[in-house]
Design a protein around this motif. Structure first.
Motif, PDB file in Angstrom:
ATOM      1  N   ALA A  18      55.293 -21.372 -19.488  1.00 57.02           N
ATOM      2  CA  ALA A  18      55.745 -20.066 -19.975  1.00 57.02           C
ATOM      3  C   ALA A  18      56.266 -20.170 -21.401  1.00 57.02           C
ATOM      4  CB  ALA A  18      56.835 -19.518 -19.062  1.00 57.02           C
ATOM      5  N   GLU A  19      55.775 -19.332 -22.288  1.00 57.64           N
ATOM      6  CA  GLU A  19      56.215 -19.359 -23.670  1.00 57.64           C
ATOM      7  C   GLU A  19      57.667 -18.919 -23.803  1.00 57.64           C
ATOM      8  OE1 GLU A  19      54.776 -17.659 -28.031  1.00 57.64           O
ATOM      9  OE2 GLU A  19      53.372 -18.469 -26.570  1.00 57.64           O
ATOM     10  N   THR A  46      40.647 -14.677 -24.049  1.00 56.13           N
ATOM     11  CA  THR A  46      41.129 -15.292 -22.820  1.00 56.13           C
ATOM     12  C   THR A  46      42.310 -16.198 -23.155  1.00 56.13           C
ATOM     13  OG1 THR A  46      39.695 -17.264 -22.880  1.00 56.13           O
ATOM     14  CG2 THR A  46      38.787 -15.260 -21.883  1.00 56.13           C
ATOM     15  N   GLY A  47      43.299 -16.247 -22.274  1.00 51.49           N
ATOM     16  CA  GLY A  47      44.512 -16.993 -22.584  1.00 51.49           C
ATOM     17  C   GLY A  47      45.261 -16.378 -23.747  1.00 51.49           C
ATOM     18  N   ASP A  73      48.398 -16.155 -14.855  1.00 45.84           N
ATOM     19  CA  ASP A  73      49.500 -15.673 -14.013  1.00 45.84           C
ATOM     20  C   ASP A  73      50.825 -15.520 -14.749  1.00 45.84           C
ATOM     21  OD1 ASP A  73      50.229 -18.316 -14.378  1.00 45.84           O
ATOM     22  OD2 ASP A  73      49.836 -18.930 -12.308  1.00 45.84           O
ATOM     23  N   GLU A  74      50.797 -15.587 -16.099  1.00 46.07           N
ATOM     24  CA  GLU A  74      52.031 -15.530 -16.870  1.00 46.07           C
ATOM     25  C   GLU A  74      52.350 -14.069 -17.214  1.00 46.07           C
ATOM     26  OE1 GLU A  74      49.193 -16.792 -17.772  1.00 46.07           O
ATOM     27  OE2 GLU A  74      49.334 -18.942 -18.019  1.00 46.07           O
ATOM     28  N   ASP A  75      52.829 -13.307 -16.213  1.00 44.33           N
ATOM     29  CA  ASP A  75      52.994 -11.860 -16.361  1.00 44.33           C
ATOM     30  C   ASP A  75      53.960 -11.490 -17.491  1.00 44.33           C
ATOM     31  OD1 ASP A  75      51.267 -11.235 -14.205  1.00 44.33           O
ATOM     32  OD2 ASP A  75      52.878 -11.602 -12.777  1.00 44.33           O
ATOM     33  N   ARG A  76      55.097 -12.172 -17.577  1.00 42.35           N
ATOM     34  CA  ARG A  76      56.073 -11.812 -18.592  1.00 42.35           C
ATOM     35  C   ARG A  76      55.513 -12.071 -19.992  1.00 42.35           C
ATOM     36  NH1 ARG A  76      62.374 -13.855 -19.378  1.00 42.35           N
ATOM     37  NH2 ARG A  76      62.510 -13.320 -21.603  1.00 42.35           N
ATOM     38  N   ASP A  77      54.890 -13.226 -20.197  1.00 38.96           N
ATOM     39  CA  ASP A  77      54.301 -13.520 -21.500  1.00 38.96           C
ATOM     40  C   ASP A  77      53.231 -12.492 -21.855  1.00 38.96           C
ATOM     41  OD1 ASP A  77      55.916 -15.698 -21.918  1.00 38.96           O
ATOM     42  OD2 ASP A  77      54.395 -17.195 -21.410  1.00 38.96           O
ATOM     43  N   ALA A  78      52.421 -12.114 -20.863  1.00 42.53           N
ATOM     44  CA  ALA A  78      51.350 -11.144 -21.116  1.00 42.53           C
ATOM     45  C   ALA A  78      51.919  -9.793 -21.536  1.00 42.53           C
ATOM     46  CB  ALA A  78      50.477 -10.996 -19.878  1.00 42.53           C
ATOM     47  N   GLU A  79      52.973  -9.351 -20.868  1.00 43.87           N
ATOM     48  CA  GLU A  79      53.583  -8.068 -21.227  1.00 43.87           C
ATOM     49  C   GLU A  79      54.228  -8.137 -22.608  1.00 43.87           C
ATOM     50  OE1 GLU A  79      53.335  -5.189 -19.928  1.00 43.87           O
ATOM     51  OE2 GLU A  79      52.290  -5.760 -18.085  1.00 43.87           O
ATOM     52  N   ASP A  80      54.829  -9.268 -22.927  1.00 47.45           N
ATOM     53  CA  ASP A  80      55.392  -9.439 -24.264  1.00 47.45           C
ATOM     54  C   ASP A  80      54.300  -9.323 -25.324  1.00 47.45           C
ATOM     55  OD1 ASP A  80      57.902  -9.803 -23.206  1.00 47.45           O
ATOM     56  OD2 ASP A  80      57.898 -11.994 -23.413  1.00 47.45           O
ATOM     57  N   THR A  81      53.143  -9.915 -25.050  1.00 49.44           N
ATOM     58  CA  THR A  81      52.048  -9.876 -26.017  1.00 49.44           C
ATOM     59  C   THR A  81      51.459  -8.475 -26.122  1.00 49.44           C
ATOM     60  OG1 THR A  81      51.571 -12.191 -25.505  1.00 49.44           O
ATOM     61  CG2 THR A  81      49.890 -10.983 -26.710  1.00 49.44           C
ATOM     62  N   ARG A  82      51.407  -7.757 -25.001  1.00 51.21           N
ATOM     63  CA  ARG A  82      50.956  -6.371 -25.072  1.00 51.21           C
ATOM     64  C   ARG A  82      51.833  -5.563 -26.033  1.00 51.21           C
ATOM     65  NH1 ARG A  82      49.069  -2.570 -20.914  1.00 51.21           N
ATOM     66  NH2 ARG A  82      49.880  -3.877 -19.233  1.00 51.21           N
ATOM     67  N   ARG A  83      53.141  -5.790 -25.960  1.00 54.62           N
ATOM     68  CA  ARG A  83      54.050  -5.060 -26.854  1.00 54.62           C
ATOM     69  C   ARG A  83      53.804  -5.432 -28.317  1.00 54.62           C
ATOM     70  NH1 ARG A  83      57.541  -5.638 -22.366  1.00 54.62           N
ATOM     71  NH2 ARG A  83      58.301  -7.683 -23.082  1.00 54.62           N
ATOM     72  N   ILE A  84      53.477  -6.699 -28.565  1.00 58.28           N
ATOM     73  CA  ILE A  84      53.172  -7.120 -29.926  1.00 58.28           C
ATOM     74  C   ILE A  84      51.978  -6.332 -30.468  1.00 58.28           C
ATOM     75  CG2 ILE A  84      52.275  -9.047 -31.303  1.00 58.28           C
ATOM     76  CD1 ILE A  84      53.916 -10.896 -29.386  1.00 58.28           C
ATOM     77  N   GLU A  88      51.824  -3.367 -33.523  1.00 54.78           N
ATOM     78  CA  GLU A  88      50.919  -3.448 -34.671  1.00 54.78           C
ATOM     79  C   GLU A  88      50.012  -2.223 -34.761  1.00 54.78           C
ATOM     80  OE1 GLU A  88      50.881  -5.498 -37.091  1.00 54.78           O
ATOM     81  OE2 GLU A  88      52.115  -7.171 -36.393  1.00 54.78           O
ATOM     82  N   GLY A  89      50.146  -1.308 -33.801  1.00 53.68           N
ATOM     83  CA  GLY A  89      49.353  -0.087 -33.823  1.00 53.68           C
ATOM     84  C   GLY A  89      48.061  -0.156 -33.041  1.00 53.68           C
ATOM     85  N   GLY A  90      47.847  -1.256 -32.290  1.00 51.26           N
ATOM     86  CA  GLY A  90      46.616  -1.408 -31.528  1.00 51.26           C
ATOM     87  C   GLY A  90      46.791  -1.059 -30.067  1.00 51.26           C
ATOM     88  N   LYS A  91      45.668  -0.982 -29.373  1.00 54.41           N
ATOM     89  CA  LYS A  91      45.662  -0.779 -27.932  1.00 54.41           C
ATOM     90  C   LYS A  91      45.419  -2.126 -27.260  1.00 54.41           C
ATOM     91  CE  LYS A  91      43.805   3.937 -28.181  1.00 54.41           C
ATOM     92  NZ  LYS A  91      43.638   3.989 -29.640  1.00 54.41           N
ATOM     93  N   CYS A  92      46.023  -2.314 -26.095  1.00 56.82           N
ATOM     94  CA  CYS A  92      45.894  -3.591 -25.391  1.00 56.82           C
ATOM     95  C   CYS A  92      45.667  -3.342 -23.914  1.00 56.82           C
ATOM     96  CB  CYS A  92      47.148  -4.437 -25.590  1.00 56.82           C
ATOM     97  SG  CYS A  92      47.050  -6.090 -24.859  1.00 56.82           S
ATOM     98  N   HIS A  93      44.688  -4.039 -23.352  1.00 58.29           N
ATOM     99  CA  HIS A  93      44.407  -3.944 -21.922  1.00 58.29           C
ATOM    100  C   HIS A  93      44.500  -5.349 -21.327  1.00 58.29           C
ATOM    101  CE1 HIS A  93      42.935  -2.075 -18.284  1.00 58.29           C
ATOM    102  NE2 HIS A  93      42.036  -3.038 -18.147  1.00 58.29           N
ATOM    103  N   LEU A  94      45.375  -5.514 -20.328  1.00 56.78           N
ATOM    104  CA  LEU A  94      45.588  -6.806 -19.688  1.00 56.78           C
ATOM    105  C   LEU A  94      44.802  -6.900 -18.387  1.00 56.78           C
ATOM    106  CD1 LEU A  94      49.487  -7.096 -19.996  1.00 56.78           C
ATOM    107  CD2 LEU A  94      47.774  -8.063 -21.539  1.00 56.78           C
ATOM    108  N   VAL A  95      44.204  -8.051 -18.151  1.00 53.20           N
ATOM    109  CA  VAL A  95      43.548  -8.329 -16.878  1.00 53.20           C
ATOM    110  C   VAL A  95      43.989  -9.706 -16.405  1.00 53.20           C
ATOM    111  CG1 VAL A  95      41.389  -8.557 -15.619  1.00 53.20           C
ATOM    112  CG2 VAL A  95      41.533  -6.960 -17.536  1.00 53.20           C
ATOM    113  N   LYS A  96      44.512  -9.751 -15.204  1.00 54.94           N
ATOM    114  CA  LYS A  96      44.967 -11.005 -14.606  1.00 54.94           C
ATOM    115  C   LYS A  96      43.821 -11.598 -13.784  1.00 54.94           C
ATOM    116  CE  LYS A  96      48.919 -12.654 -11.855  1.00 54.94           C
ATOM    117  NZ  LYS A  96      50.186 -12.196 -11.217  1.00 54.94           N
ATOM    118  N   ALA A  97      43.314 -12.764 -14.202  1.00 54.13           N
ATOM    119  CA  ALA A  97      42.155 -13.341 -13.519  1.00 54.13           C
ATOM    120  C   ALA A  97      42.031 -14.819 -13.848  1.00 54.13           C
ATOM    121  CB  ALA A  97      40.870 -12.611 -13.923  1.00 54.13           C
TER     122      ALA A  97
END
Length: 284
Positions: A18-19, A46-47, A73-84, A88-97
């Protein structure tokens, strides 16, 4: 030269690690204002939740891309990156796989392609590594896990993505300095990175008729969750000191290579490898 905070001993009992638990935190932040080099593009990474992947995502978003992230499976890190990305003004779609699973990889890629309508840039980056000092200690389970993640995942994701990529798109694969110099403590991981290098060169030739450029980035010692997730406290404390520059690199220092290869700046590059590795002289 970037400032480098001393790395204290630390270890996490997970791979990927976990980062948000790392000290000091990896430096992923882009250094310069965006110039629209990926404006209107869709990138699948990916990653992309942490480590080099997070730095690539942040830089791509700053340059105008919308981002699809596949993570394990790093849900918290993924959500943090979505916010990043959103900051920055972009759209982000997360997929856990698990990209090492054929059906999961195809499902994740298809979901992102359906969400955004296409994939303009593919970054195969998800991987795992484990430290072993004796080849005989590498279990079949570990060997298959490493190859599933680091090789099979690249094949599956690329196979799935090609149906959604326009002519003139770009693929960037994460390799490693270890594929060029070897690593006696990461034999299975190093073998997978050698496979990635050969994979990249081979599909670069295969996709020439579609003008899809395929390149690789082979980082040296970079401060990412890989390190506390696979190494002992003592190894972590000494990490990167063997590089000619005397320190580990930070993720942001690597992300710029991915941007160069993903955008029109790298339009005459295919089948090539960039080496952000702190000064190690290796064959290309």
């Amino acid at each position: 030269m970037t400032k480098h905070a001393k790395i204290p001993p630390q270890h996490q009992d997970s791979m990927p690690a976990a980062e948000h638990e790392m000290t000091p935190a990896p430096d992923w932040r882009p250094r310069y204002p965006g110039s629209g080099r990926l404006e209107g593009k869709v990138a699948l990474v990916t990653g992309g939740d942490s480590g080099i992947g997070r730095a690539v995502v942040a830089l791509f978003a700053r340059e105008g891309a919308d981002i699809g992230i596949v993570y394990l499976d790093e849900d918290r890190d993924a959500e943090d990156t979505r916010r990043i990305v959103e900051e920055e003004g972009g759209k982000c779609h997360l997929v856990k796989a698990d990209v090492g699973d054929h059906d999961a990889a195809f499902g994740a890629v298809n979901e992102i392609a359906e969400h955004f309508g296409r994939i303009d840039v593919l970054v195969n980056n998800a991987a795992q590594q484990f430290v072993d000092f004796d080849l005989r200690d590498i279990s079949e389970e570990q060997l298959r896990r490493t190859f599933d993640s680091n090789v099979m995942g690249y094949f599956f994701v690329t196979q799935a993505a090609l149906d959604h990529m326009p002519d003139g798109a770009a693929i960037v694969n994460t390799a490693s300095v270890n594929a060029f110099k070897g690593n006696d403590k990461l034999v299975d991981y190093t073998a997978t990175r050698g496979a990635v290098s050969a994979f990249s060169r081979s599909i670069a030739t295969q996709l020439l008729d579609r003008k899809i450029r395929v390149n690789a980035v082979a980082p040296g010692p970079i401060w990412t969750p890989f390190i506390p997730g696979s190494m002992s406290d003592e190894m972590v404390e000494d990490f990167g000191s063997h590089a000619p520059m005397g320190r580990p690199g930070q993720p942001w220092e690597v992300a710029t290579s991915y941007l160069f290869l993903a955008c029109e700046d790298g339009s005459y590059f295919t089948g090539q490898t960039l080496h952000p590795n702190g000064g190690m002289i290796v064959g290309s």
